[in-house]
Design a protein around this motif. Structure first.
Motif, short mmCIF file in Angstrom:
data_model
loop_
_atom_site.label_atom_id
_atom_site.label_comp_id
_atom_site.label_asym_id
_atom_site.label_seq_id
_atom_site.Cartn_x
_atom_site.Cartn_y
_atom_site.Cartn_z
N THR A 1 7.01 13.26 -4.27
CA THR A 1 7.35 11.85 -4.51
C THR A 1 8.26 11.33 -3.40
O THR A 1 8.16 10.17 -2.99
CB THR A 1 8.00 11.62 -5.89
OG1 THR A 1 9.16 12.46 -6.01
CG2 THR A 1 7.03 11.95 -7.01
N ASN B 1 9.47 10.05 -12.85
CA ASN B 1 8.79 8.77 -12.68
C ASN B 1 7.38 8.88 -12.10
O ASN B 1 6.94 7.96 -11.40
CB ASN B 1 9.67 7.90 -11.78
CG ASN B 1 9.61 6.45 -12.21
OD1 ASN B 1 9.22 6.15 -13.33
ND2 ASN B 1 9.98 5.55 -11.32
N VAL B 2 6.69 10.00 -12.36
CA VAL B 2 5.32 10.11 -11.83
C VAL B 2 4.44 9.04 -12.47
O VAL B 2 4.69 8.58 -13.58
CB VAL B 2 4.72 11.52 -12.04
CG1 VAL B 2 5.54 12.57 -11.31
CG2 VAL B 2 4.56 11.87 -13.51
N GLY C 1 5.95 8.65 -2.44
CA GLY C 1 6.28 7.68 -3.49
C GLY C 1 5.78 8.13 -4.85
O GLY C 1 4.65 8.62 -4.98
N ALA C 2 6.62 7.97 -5.87
CA ALA C 2 6.26 8.41 -7.22
C ALA C 2 5.07 7.65 -7.79
O ALA C 2 4.33 8.17 -8.64
CB ALA C 2 7.46 8.26 -8.16
N ASP C 3 4.84 6.42 -7.29
CA ASP C 3 3.73 5.62 -7.82
C ASP C 3 2.38 6.12 -7.31
O ASP C 3 1.33 5.58 -7.68
CB ASP C 3 3.92 4.14 -7.47
CG ASP C 3 3.88 3.89 -5.97
OD1 ASP C 3 4.20 4.81 -5.19
OD2 ASP C 3 3.53 2.76 -5.57
N ARG C 4 2.38 7.16 -6.48
CA ARG C 4 1.13 7.75 -6.00
C ARG C 4 1.00 9.21 -6.40
O ARG C 4 0.14 9.93 -5.87
CB ARG C 4 1.03 7.60 -4.48
CG ARG C 4 0.96 6.14 -4.05
CD ARG C 4 0.37 5.96 -2.67
NE ARG C 4 1.32 6.26 -1.61
CZ ARG C 4 1.14 5.88 -0.34
NH1 ARG C 4 0.06 5.19 0.01
NH2 ARG C 4 2.03 6.18 0.57
N VAL C 5 1.82 9.67 -7.33
CA VAL C 5 1.78 11.08 -7.75
C VAL C 5 1.53 11.18 -9.25
O VAL C 5 2.30 10.66 -10.05
CB VAL C 5 3.11 11.80 -7.39
CG1 VAL C 5 3.11 13.23 -7.93
CG2 VAL C 5 3.33 11.80 -5.88
N ARG D 1 4.27 19.36 -0.15
CA ARG D 1 4.77 18.10 0.44
C ARG D 1 3.85 17.66 1.58
O ARG D 1 3.43 16.49 1.66
CB ARG D 1 6.20 18.30 0.96
CG ARG D 1 6.89 17.02 1.40
CD ARG D 1 8.21 17.32 2.12
NE ARG D 1 7.94 17.82 3.46
CZ ARG D 1 7.75 17.04 4.53
NH1 ARG D 1 7.81 15.73 4.42
NH2 ARG D 1 7.49 17.58 5.71
N VAL E 1 7.20 18.38 -7.51
CA VAL E 1 7.01 16.94 -7.73
C VAL E 1 8.02 16.14 -6.92
O VAL E 1 7.66 15.13 -6.27
CB VAL E 1 7.09 16.60 -9.23
CG1 VAL E 1 7.17 15.09 -9.45
CG2 VAL E 1 5.90 17.18 -9.98
N GLN E 2 9.28 16.57 -6.91
CA GLN E 2 10.31 15.83 -6.15
C GLN E 2 9.98 15.79 -4.67
O GLN E 2 10.14 14.76 -4.01
CB GLN E 2 11.68 16.48 -6.37
CG GLN E 2 12.31 16.04 -7.68
CD GLN E 2 13.60 16.80 -7.96
OE1 GLN E 2 13.60 18.03 -8.06
NE2 GLN E 2 14.69 16.09 -8.08
N GLY F 1 -3.80 8.33 -3.91
CA GLY F 1 -2.68 9.07 -4.46
C GLY F 1 -3.10 10.51 -4.63
O GLY F 1 -4.18 10.92 -4.18
#
Length: 366
Positions: A222, A263-264, A226-230, A164, A218-219, A177
């Motif tokens: 994200t 939502n990765v 943010g999931a849009d960067r993982v 994290r 992953v959680q 990302g």
């Protein structure tokens, strides 16, 4: 046909100029002491900024996460500042770059991790695996890995927190990302693959249990950035560094479904890439496409024609070209104009200085 490679694509909030990916490749040239990314690395990545996306070399999230001598980290202030030079240089050339976050687990030696015993999903030694240590010369010294100790709940929580924090550090360093390295036999892969995990708690046994650590990491990331960067990299069919799964199609289709739920922004699949390796089964690629709705990247033994076919089939959205990027900093231009590709010098892949890193020229059309 190759026009498919040059269509722009949306990746989260980024608009990428083409579908050619420079995948992560260890080069072991971080500055010592401290494993810090440096000016030489900034030049190397900036030379290759015409890729639609660069995924930088594996970067350890902690001192314990390091597998090989001279690889860069992303857990100290000095390391973050070093990577900022790299991301600034790539962005100045109009490129996009993700950091690959890496914990090697058992694929290391006490000499690389301050004398500690490595950690893993289980106390199982990786057979016939060597890593290189700094033996006081410019040439790496290769040694056998040792038996790791099994991670307890405390260790698991600590490593999740390190991932994290590393994701936050990567954004602070200017990366667009991060890619979670869950492939090639390293720590997360040691939880996923059945033959590397003999745990009897909620992190072992069933496929869902073996995917639990991946999901929790992953959680955590994200939630932080943010999931849009993982993105996440997986290697379903390789046996690299001694990890093997008994039912790879089932296991990794389930992984794709999990990553879809989380939502990765992309899933990056490393295919087996030695010369006579079997192709990834088509039915698996179809199953992954069905299970996962985000951007899918495949990498491994691709040439222009094979890459264009993969994109046209709809099974892949982007394609990684690994080794060709080493000797061809202008690879997208060479693909576009059918210029010949230069070959890299294997002797200069790991360690050393500018030779074999920065001295490959762009193609000069006569």
């Amino acid at each position: 046909m190759k026009t498919a490679l040059f269509q722009p694509i949306q990746l989260g909030s980024l608009t990428l100029k083409n579908r050619i990916v420079m995948p992560p490749m260890t080069r072991s040239r971080a500055s010592q002491p401290g494993n810090v990314a440096n000016d030489m690395m900034a030049t190397y990545y900036a030379q290759r900024a015409s890729a639609g996306l660069i995924v930088a070399e594996g970067t350890q999230i902690s001192a314990m996460g390091q597998g090989y001598a001279w690889t860069p980290g992303i857990y100290s202030a000095e390391q973050i500042a070093g990577w900022k030079k790299v991301t600034d240089a790539v962005h100045a050339e109009g490129g996009a770059i993700f950091a690959q976050l890496w914990h090697v687990g058992r694929v290391t030696h006490p000499d690389n991790i301050g004398g500690e015993q490595p950690i893993s999903s289980s106390a199982l030694k990786a057979e016939n695996v060597k890593v290189f240590i700094d033996n006081g010369s410019d040439a790496p010294g290769f040694v056998d890995v040792v038996e790791p100790r099994e991670m307890d709940k405390n260790d698991i929580e600590q490593v999740i927190e390190q991932y994290r924090q590393a994701a936050l550090n990567a954004i602070e360093a200017g990366f667009d990302g991060i890619e979670l390295h869950a492939a090639n036999g390293y720590l997360i892969n040691q939880f996923i693959d059945s033959e590397a995990n003999n745990r009897t708690d909620e992190y072992g046994g069933s496929i869902d249990n073996r995917l639990r650590f991946l999901g929790e990491v992953v959680q955590a990331m994200t939630a932080a950035i943010g999931a849009d960067r993982v993105g996440v990299r997986l290697a379903p069919f390789t046996s690299l560094n001694g990890t093997v799964d008994k039912t790879p199609v089932e296991t990794y289709t389930a992984a794709a479904a999990l990553l879809n739920k989380l939502n990765v922004v992309y899933m990056h699949i490393a295919e087996v890439d030695w010369d006579d390796a079997p192709d990834t089964p088509a039915h698996f690629k179809h199953a992954v496409r069905e299970a996962y709705q985000g951007t899918i990247i495949y990498a491994g033994r691709y040439n222009t024609e094979k890459a264009a076919l993969a994109l046209e089939s709809g099974l892949s959205d982007m394609v990684g070209f690994g080794r060709p990027f080493i000797a061809n900093p202008d690879l997208p231009s060479r693909i576009k104009h059918d210029y010949p590709l230069a070959a890299h010098d294997p002797a200069t892949l790991f360690g050393g200085a500018e030779q074999g890193l920065l001295d490959y020229p762009e193609y000069q059309a006569s």
